[in-house]
Design an enzyme around this catalytic site. Sequence first.
Site, PDB file in Angstrom:
ATOM      1  N   GLU A 141      79.814  83.127  21.576  1.00 50.79           N
ATOM      2  CA  GLU A 141      80.301  83.950  20.456  1.00 50.79           C
ATOM      3  C   GLU A 141      81.364  83.221  19.635  1.00 50.79           C
ATOM      4  O   GLU A 141      82.516  83.658  19.567  1.00 50.79           O
ATOM      5  CB  GLU A 141      80.845  85.283  20.962  1.00 50.79           C
ATOM      6  CG  GLU A 141      79.782  86.168  21.551  1.00 50.79           C
ATOM      7  CD  GLU A 141      80.283  87.580  21.866  1.00 50.79           C
ATOM      8  OE1 GLU A 141      81.489  87.758  22.005  1.00 50.79           O
ATOM      9  OE2 GLU A 141      79.438  88.489  21.964  1.00 50.79           O
ATOM     10  N   GLU A 148      73.163  89.436  25.586  1.00 49.18           N
ATOM     11  CA  GLU A 148      74.130  90.268  26.316  1.00 49.18           C
ATOM     12  C   GLU A 148      74.007  91.714  25.865  1.00 49.18           C
ATOM     13  O   GLU A 148      73.884  91.983  24.671  1.00 49.18           O
ATOM     14  CB  GLU A 148      75.566  89.855  25.991  1.00 49.18           C
ATOM     15  CG  GLU A 148      76.033  88.549  26.549  1.00 49.18           C
ATOM     16  CD  GLU A 148      77.505  88.308  26.199  1.00 49.18           C
ATOM     17  OE1 GLU A 148      78.221  89.283  25.871  1.00 49.18           O
ATOM     18  OE2 GLU A 148      77.923  87.153  26.222  1.00 49.18           O
TER      19      GLU A 148
END
Length: 661
Positions: free
Chosen positions: A158, A311
């Site tokens: 991320e 995720e």
Amino acid sequence: MPPSARPTPADVTRGRLLFGGDYNPEQWPEETWREDVRLMREAGVNTVTVGVFSWARLEPRPGEHDFGWLDRVMDLLHGAGVGVVLATPTASPPPWLGRLHPDTLPRDEDGHLERWGGRQHFSHSSATYRRHAAAITEALAARYAGHPALTLWHINNEYCTYDWGDEAAARFRTWLRHRHGTLDALNEAWGTAFWSQGYGDWAEVLPPRRTHYLKNPAQVLDFRRFTSDMLLECFTAERDIVRRHTPRVPVTTNVMPLWEGVDAWRWAREEDVVSVDLYPDPRDPLGAQYGALVQDMTRSQAGGGPWMLMEQAAGAVAWRGVNHPKPRGLNRLWSLQAVARGADAVCYFQWRQSRQGAEKFHSGMVGHAGEHGRTHQEVRRIGADLARIAPHVVPGRVTAEVAVLHDWHSWWAGEHEGRLSREVTLPVVLRAWHRALWEAHLTTDFAHPEHDLTRYRMIVVPQLYLLTDAAVDNLVAQVRRGATLVCGFLTGVADEDDRVRPGGMDPRLRELFGIRTLHEWWPLEAGETIPCEGFRGTLWSEELEGDGTADATTPYRGGELDGLPAVLRKGTAWYVSTLPEPAALRALLTRIATGAGVRPVLDGLPERVEAVRRGEALFLLNHGAGPVTVEVPGTHRDLLTGTTLTDRVTLPRHGVAVLRP
Ligand code: GAL
């Protein structure tokens, strides 16, 4: 595969739906690893992501590596038939890096250092950080290049950091020279004549640090572009290292969903597999719609092909104000929704819930309650479901006739602090328009305004405040070829330097919609509505004067704008100068879609039932509060249950059917 061709998602999935999650064995004694592997097998886990935050464990002191534990983990997983998505650990540098090299730490707009003790404390612009990140990546890639468990590289995690420090400032100047060429051109592009900001020397040019009053919007816009590009450079540098060692192993990075910091269209071009993290709030009545939006966006970034849900949470997250678990069945419903919308992987953060650290209350596939806990039992059911449907579903693609346009640069420019209404934010507008299409059961892709849009019958622009000339020409060309174009308010206002276009809206667009003059923008207060004929508008309204060429208009009713056009249609081009309330926007888009020849996935669908076709499979997902019966003419086999059904199916709360003729 020819030597030059890049590997594809299919090289990772090999006909399966991947199921698993982030696995952080470094947090656990080795006895637990054996237990983990047993539970993974029983749950149908076939992939795990390892090493995301392992840098301090892999390189405890500068240049000193400890790979023994990871060797054992990789071997253990391989022995159990679990593939490894191997992460470069560069999102969380070890404390020694920050202590020995403070230049690796980012600075905020006030010049304060962000230190270790959390994560993502690295400066994208730091040459020292990049050197150390490259070195650990090199070591990892060299060691595991030939390991049979390795299926995919996962670079960093991320990417989401900003840096306003001196080294970032130097790189920003280089980036600006490349973009603008000369200081004169930069002064022109940034409009520095305003407030005496003219630059006489490159050394004066800074990232937009703390200022007394509003910052220069073009400078902020370029800084956002620069930040996305610097983070992308970090990604491609590590990507190129792993590719050199393993040219046939695909590479991805998990981006945050609809995150404002990186231009995900640009990033997707650099990845072999596009992946995303997705955490809708279980309490949000529109959580499923938000999920659908992110999934449509990610699939579109993957060019319509498969993508990875890298995720999600099996239960609660730990970063909202109040964090709710998922009620029974919701994890399964949202997992199958992702598959319906093109995902070939359903993965979680994380496999085993941590007992320590900042996220110890964030759920895991194996929670604190252990293998007999409800969450883990539901995980097992999902694993079994995915294995059952995979052979029928994996070959299928989702296709859409509607494209929703989105562009990060427009988002960045549109949200400058000097805008007319802080109530207007792109996510709110985008979600409202996507919601209307989702509730109308119309399947949507997303696209960039400069993409080839010729395969779409209907093109929807919730809001593109900034449009390049090429993008404007593209929109005009779509209407000329007969496509239906629907544009929301505040579209086509600025050029690519955030300079307001003549007349406040690009003249080519005004002509397209039949607008002579845009007299004034009339933003609305939070909660305020404006009456229009047949509906109420929210957020925004506009004082428009038609040029007499529109085929139809719907007027504002009452108040300052009484009688002026709220909605204009000229041929197949529509302009909507407010945000209609949800039911009205849905009705409007349904009507426009019908006119454009675009059909819903299925006729007569109940309200909270989502229907998506992926290849031959028809997914029916019940997001309502109770059971519901759906009419589906014909005879079908439900791939989840193996039963045959005719003409209708009843879905319990959170129920799903995956039907094949
Ligand atoms: C993601 C992140 C994971 C974990 C998760 C918790 O943003 O990549 O490492 O922090 O959120 O929801």
